[in-house]
Design an enzyme around this catalytic site. Structure first.
Site, PDB file in Angstrom:
ATOM      1  N   GLU A   1      62.074  16.980  26.356  1.00  0.00           N
ATOM      2  CA  GLU A   1      61.584  17.253  27.671  1.00  0.00           C
ATOM      3  C   GLU A   1      62.608  16.948  28.799  1.00  0.00           C
ATOM      4  O   GLU A   1      63.362  16.009  28.692  1.00  0.00           O
ATOM      5  CB  GLU A   1      60.292  16.475  28.034  1.00  0.00           C
ATOM      6  CG  GLU A   1      59.026  16.716  27.040  1.00  0.00           C
ATOM      7  CD  GLU A   1      57.768  16.472  27.652  1.00  0.00           C
ATOM      8  OE1 GLU A   1      57.678  16.401  28.938  1.00  0.00           O
ATOM      9  OE2 GLU A   1      56.879  16.136  26.991  1.00  0.00           O
TER      10      GLU A   1
ATOM     11  N   LEU B   1      69.171   2.910  22.302  1.00  0.00           N
ATOM     12  CA  LEU B   1      69.002   1.671  22.143  1.00  0.00           C
ATOM     13  C   LEU B   1      68.893   0.762  23.669  1.00  0.00           C
ATOM     14  O   LEU B   1      69.686  -0.204  23.762  1.00  0.00           O
ATOM     15  CB  LEU B   1      70.347   0.813  21.359  1.00  0.00           C
ATOM     16  CG  LEU B   1      70.339   0.918  19.799  1.00  0.00           C
ATOM     17  CD1 LEU B   1      71.760   0.323  19.057  1.00  0.00           C
ATOM     18  CD2 LEU B   1      69.202   0.296  19.384  1.00  0.00           C
TER      19      LEU B   1
ATOM     20  N   GLU C   1      59.801  21.872  15.856  1.00  0.00           N
ATOM     21  CA  GLU C   1      60.713  22.002  17.131  1.00  0.00           C
ATOM     22  C   GLU C   1      61.380  20.645  17.377  1.00  0.00           C
ATOM     23  O   GLU C   1      60.541  19.651  16.857  1.00  0.00           O
ATOM     24  CB  GLU C   1      59.777  22.459  18.350  1.00  0.00           C
ATOM     25  CG  GLU C   1      58.501  21.579  18.539  1.00  0.00           C
ATOM     26  CD  GLU C   1      58.840  20.334  19.316  1.00  0.00           C
ATOM     27  OE1 GLU C   1      59.693  20.281  19.891  1.00  0.00           O
ATOM     28  OE2 GLU C   1      57.802  19.561  19.213  1.00  0.00           O
TER      29      GLU C   1
ATOM     30  N   CYS D   1      54.492  13.195  22.662  1.00  0.00           N
ATOM     31  CA  CYS D   1      54.952  13.221  21.048  1.00  0.00           C
ATOM     32  C   CYS D   1      55.101  11.980  20.374  1.00  0.00           C
ATOM     33  O   CYS D   1      54.483  11.896  19.609  1.00  0.00           O
ATOM     34  CB  CYS D   1      56.310  14.046  21.210  1.00  0.00           C
ATOM     35  SG  CYS D   1      56.366  15.840  21.627  1.00  0.00           S
TER      36      CYS D   1
ATOM     37  N   GLY E   1      56.909   6.848  25.603  1.00  0.00           N
ATOM     38  CA  GLY E   1      55.517   7.477  25.926  1.00  0.00           C
ATOM     39  C   GLY E   1      55.535   9.012  25.893  1.00  0.00           C
ATOM     40  O   GLY E   1      56.638   9.455  24.936  1.00  0.00           O
TER      41      GLY E   1
ATOM     42  N   LYS F   1      51.620   9.634  19.841  1.00  0.00           N
ATOM     43  CA  LYS F   1      50.658  10.334  18.998  1.00  0.00           C
ATOM     44  C   LYS F   1      51.151  10.710  17.583  1.00  0.00           C
ATOM     45  O   LYS F   1      50.446  10.574  16.630  1.00  0.00           O
ATOM     46  CB  LYS F   1      49.982  11.634  19.514  1.00  0.00           C
ATOM     47  CG  LYS F   1      51.127  12.767  19.615  1.00  0.00           C
ATOM     48  CD  LYS F   1      50.079  13.939  20.017  1.00  0.00           C
ATOM     49  CE  LYS F   1      50.979  15.260  19.997  1.00  0.00           C
ATOM     50  NZ  LYS F   1      51.388  15.665  18.383  1.00  0.00           N
TER      51      LYS F   1
ATOM     52  N   LEU G   1      62.525  19.556  20.628  1.00  0.00           N
ATOM     53  CA  LEU G   1      62.731  19.744  22.162  1.00  0.00           C
ATOM     54  C   LEU G   1      62.559  18.527  22.588  1.00  0.00           C
ATOM     55  O   LEU G   1      62.075  17.800  22.200  1.00  0.00           O
ATOM     56  CB  LEU G   1      61.839  20.481  22.694  1.00  0.00           C
ATOM     57  CG  LEU G   1      61.506  21.923  22.240  1.00  0.00           C
ATOM     58  CD1 LEU G   1      60.608  22.611  22.898  1.00  0.00           C
ATOM     59  CD2 LEU G   1      62.800  22.819  22.069  1.00  0.00           C
TER      60      LEU G   1
ATOM     61  N   THR H   1      53.324  20.099  15.674  1.00  0.00           N
ATOM     62  CA  THR H   1      53.732  19.139  14.786  1.00  0.00           C
ATOM     63  C   THR H   1      52.523  18.728  14.207  1.00  0.00           C
ATOM     64  O   THR H   1      51.386  18.509  14.834  1.00  0.00           O
ATOM     65  CB  THR H   1      54.169  18.017  15.737  1.00  0.00           C
ATOM     66  OG1 THR H   1      55.127  18.210  16.433  1.00  0.00           O
ATOM     67  CG2 THR H   1      54.436  16.589  14.734  1.00  0.00           C
TER      68      THR H   1
END
Length: 437
Positions: A152, A254, A148, A264, A261, A267, A150, A121
């Site tokens: 986790e 929602l 991507e 991804c 957190g 940041k 993805l 990214t």
């Protein structure tokens, strides 16, 4: 196809194993010798459901190998760059050091007609710059960007059976060549009619950060509604149910609580904001600063609620924290709201005992000052308050009557609004949710 994957962290290791599972001949390359040794033994260096089975199968078939030598990428037709883009120290911008280093190290080993594919990214404009780096080196290799998507905890399935594919490719004949090579890589997914968007570099780069920004906004929106609900007596969970029936809105993401957190969303929205400022369009994404602010505020709210409910000075209180990873089915504690709550409570003087099925070791490496335990029973014993901050299934299935026999004060703060409030209250617990009366 012969494929190389540069970078064997979370993204790269999963991608390499999944590509081998699909029948490609894959080499994963990373400068971390310890990580490469572990992966070569079929042992993931992080927790991800299903990854070990895929690793073991692919290595046994000889379709997957790992190396610390970039020269082993030679002979591959497609080279995926899957290194990290962390947040810069002292800045919201993305640190592209690892991306630039990976491409520079790969250049001497590229063959005619090879395709370098970015998975990381990155800020918009990065792909165009890297394409020029490859071209100016004299290489005939092409560059594509293939973001991507993805999740986790579901990363293996999301790689083998993606919900969409996006290719950012150059214009003209080069774009057609790059597209054809990527179509061969993803032949199985395309045969299942997986949606495909073929576009330019900039759009492909923006797709990932825009998607993350939208999800972060949706989560922070319902958490902002939780703040209003708390002062008005409304129930944010029922509010979410009601507006979620609107097909234009939808119920997913929602869920009010302690917020998002991981490695991804936080940041990426900060890097997106920083890049917009560089492009002179900071006003276009100014709302993302408030999205981030709301998210961080919810962590503080959980801490405040806990302090208000312990029934004694916080420095005399025992607090059980259930969860450390940022989400279930992961050991990722990067920017984890759960770990942040535990650290804040400890900083106020509480004796915090934290537990998590997978996240303890990563948490201990970052915050050794906390007390950690594996057993739920040990965490609950003599607690003045219990704080649920990661909704692992084993925490949601705790019998409140059993838990009451262990704690000193039956108070539970549901930081995810995931528990059955009526059941806990029926067992004589003080139950406190976020945005719920």
């Amino acid at each position: 196809m012969r494929i190389s994957v540069i970078g064997c962290g979370y993204l790269g290791a999963v991608h390499a194993a999944a590509m081998a599972e699909l029948g490609h001949d894959v080499v994963g390359i990373d400068i971390d010798a310890a990580k490469i040794k572990q992966l070569s033994l079929g042992l993931p260096p992080f927790f991800e459901p299903g990854l070990q089975a895929v690793l073991t199968s692919a290595i046994a078939s000889s379709r997957l190998s790992f190396s610390t030598d970039m020269a082993d990428a030679r002979g591959a037709q497609v080279h995926f760059v899957a290194v990290g883009t962390p947040q810069k120290n002292g800045s919201h911008a993305a640190d592209l050091t690892y991306v630039d280093a990976a491409v520079a190290a790969l250049l001497p080993h590229l063959g005619d007609g090879d395709l370098v594919v970015g998975k990381s990214t990155v800020p918009v404009g990065t792909a165009e710059r890297l394409a020029e780096v490859i071209s100016s080196s004299g290489s005939t290799a092409l560059l594509a960007w293939n973001p991507e998507f993805l999740r986790e905890g579901f990363a293996v399935a999301d790689t083998i059976s993606p919900d969409r594919l996006v290719y950012g490719v150059p214009s003209g004949a080069e774009g057609k060549t790059a597209t054809a090579l990527l179509n061969e890589v993803y032949r199985d997914a395309l045969a299942r009619n997986t949606p495909l968007v073929v576009t330019d570099y900039a759009t492909a780069e923006l797709v990932k950060v825009a998607a993350n920004a939208f999800l972060a906004t949706k989560i922070s929106f319902i958490n902002a509604m939780a703040e209003i609900a708390e002062v008005s007596g409304a129930d944010v969970t029922q509010l979410a149910d009601a507006i979620g029936y609107d097909a234009r809105i939808g119920r997913r993401f929602l869920n009010a609580g302690v917020g998002f957190g991981g490695g991804c969303l936080p940041k990426d929205i900060r890097a997106f904001t920083a890049r917009a400022e560089e492009l002179g369009r900071s006003e276009s994404v100014a709302f993302l600063k408030e999205v981030d602010s709301i998210n961080l505020r919810r962590r503080q709210r959980v801490v405040t609620l806990t302090v208000s409910q312990v029934g004694r000075p916080v420095y005399e209180a025992n607090v059980a924290v259930l969860g450390l990873s940022f989400k279930p089915n992961s050991d990722d504690v990067r920017d984890s709201p759960a770990l942040d709550v535990a650290v804040q409570l400890s900083g106020l003087g509480a004796r915090v005992v934290a537990t998590d099925p997978q996240g303890i070791e990563n948490s201990r490496a970052r915050h050794p000052q906390l007390t950690y335990c594996v057993a739920i029973e040990e965490a609950l014993r003599d607690a003045d308050a219990v704080v649920l901050v990661t909704e692992w299934p084993e925490y949601l299935s705790i019998d409140p009557a059993w838990a009451k026999t262990l704690v000193r004060t039956p108070v539970i703060i549901d930081g995810r609004n995931a528990l059955d409030a009526a059941a806990w209250r029926a067992a004589s617990w003080t139950y406190v949710g976020l945005g719920r009366p």
